[in-house]
Design a protein around this motif. Sequence first.
Motif, short mmCIF file in Angstrom:
data_model
loop_
_atom_site.label_atom_id
_atom_site.label_comp_id
_atom_site.label_asym_id
_atom_site.label_seq_id
_atom_site.Cartn_x
_atom_site.Cartn_y
_atom_site.Cartn_z
N SER A 1 49.76 40.18 18.41
CA SER A 1 51.08 40.26 19.03
C SER A 1 51.14 39.60 20.39
O SER A 1 52.21 39.25 20.87
N ALA A 2 49.98 39.45 21.03
CA ALA A 2 49.91 38.88 22.37
C ALA A 2 49.50 37.41 22.38
O ALA A 2 49.78 36.69 23.36
N GLU A 3 48.85 36.99 21.33
CA GLU A 3 48.33 35.62 21.26
C GLU A 3 49.45 34.60 21.46
O GLU A 3 50.50 34.67 20.82
N GLY A 4 49.21 33.68 22.39
CA GLY A 4 50.17 32.62 22.64
C GLY A 4 51.27 32.96 23.64
O GLY A 4 51.97 32.07 24.12
N ARG A 5 51.44 34.24 23.94
CA ARG A 5 52.48 34.64 24.90
C ARG A 5 51.90 35.27 26.16
O ARG A 5 52.45 35.14 27.25
N PHE A 6 50.78 35.96 26.00
CA PHE A 6 50.15 36.66 27.12
C PHE A 6 48.85 35.96 27.48
O PHE A 6 48.15 35.42 26.62
N THR A 7 48.51 36.01 28.78
CA THR A 7 47.25 35.46 29.25
C THR A 7 46.57 36.47 30.15
O THR A 7 47.17 36.93 31.14
N ILE A 8 45.34 36.81 29.80
CA ILE A 8 44.56 37.73 30.62
C ILE A 8 43.59 36.91 31.47
O ILE A 8 43.04 35.91 31.01
N SER A 9 43.41 37.35 32.71
CA SER A 9 42.46 36.69 33.61
C SER A 9 41.88 37.74 34.54
O SER A 9 42.39 38.86 34.60
N ARG A 10 40.83 37.37 35.24
CA ARG A 10 40.22 38.31 36.17
C ARG A 10 39.62 37.58 37.36
O ARG A 10 39.26 36.42 37.27
N ASP A 11 39.52 38.34 38.44
CA ASP A 11 38.86 37.85 39.66
C ASP A 11 37.71 38.81 39.92
O ASP A 11 37.94 39.95 40.37
N ASN A 12 36.51 38.39 39.62
CA ASN A 12 35.35 39.28 39.75
C ASN A 12 35.09 39.66 41.21
O ASN A 12 34.61 40.77 41.47
N ASP A 13 35.39 38.78 42.13
CA ASP A 13 35.16 39.10 43.54
C ASP A 13 36.10 40.20 44.02
O ASP A 13 35.76 40.98 44.92
N LYS A 14 37.29 40.25 43.43
CA LYS A 14 38.28 41.25 43.83
C LYS A 14 38.32 42.44 42.87
O LYS A 14 39.13 43.35 43.06
N ASN A 15 37.47 42.42 41.84
CA ASN A 15 37.47 43.51 40.84
C ASN A 15 38.88 43.74 40.29
O ASN A 15 39.32 44.89 40.15
N THR A 16 39.54 42.67 39.97
CA THR A 16 40.95 42.74 39.56
C THR A 16 41.15 41.97 38.26
O THR A 16 40.56 40.90 38.08
N VAL A 17 41.98 42.55 37.40
CA VAL A 17 42.36 41.88 36.16
C VAL A 17 43.87 41.71 36.14
O VAL A 17 44.59 42.55 36.70
#
Length: 121
Positions: free
Chosen positions: A62-78
Motif C-alpha cells: 500500500s505504501a510502495e511508490g507513494r511513501f519514502t522512508i529514510s533515516r539519519d543515524n547521527d540524529k537517531n531519527t527516522v
Amino acid sequence: QVQLVESGGGLVQPGGSLRLSCAASGDIFKIFLMGWYRQAPGKQRELVAHILRDGSTNYADSAEGRFTISRDNDKNTVYLQMNSLKPEDTAVYYCDAQVMVKTSFYQLEVWGQGTLITVSS
C-alpha cells in the motif's frame, strides 16, 4: 530509558503530502531497525515501511511508490515522506525502533505514542 517522539501528523486533503518524523532519545548505543506502522479505526496495526541501519528498506504494498522512508543515524531519527495520500491512509501512525541500550547492551523494541493522520476533503 529510550523514548520515541513522533511529529508531523495532521489533516491533509486527498492527493496531498505529509512528512512524519520520529526522534529517538535516551540511553542509546545503537539503533538497528526503524519503522513506521499504522492502525486504522477497527483494524489491526500494520507495517508501513521499515529501514535498516545501512539504509535497506522494505515497504508494504500500500505504501510502495507513494511513501519514502529514510533515516539519519547521527540524529537517531527516522522520516516518512508520504505523497499522493488517499482517504484509506487515514490512521494513527506509530514509530518503532529496535534499540541497543548503552548501559546494558540489551536490545529493546520501543514504540512511539502515535500521531494521527486524517486524509479527507
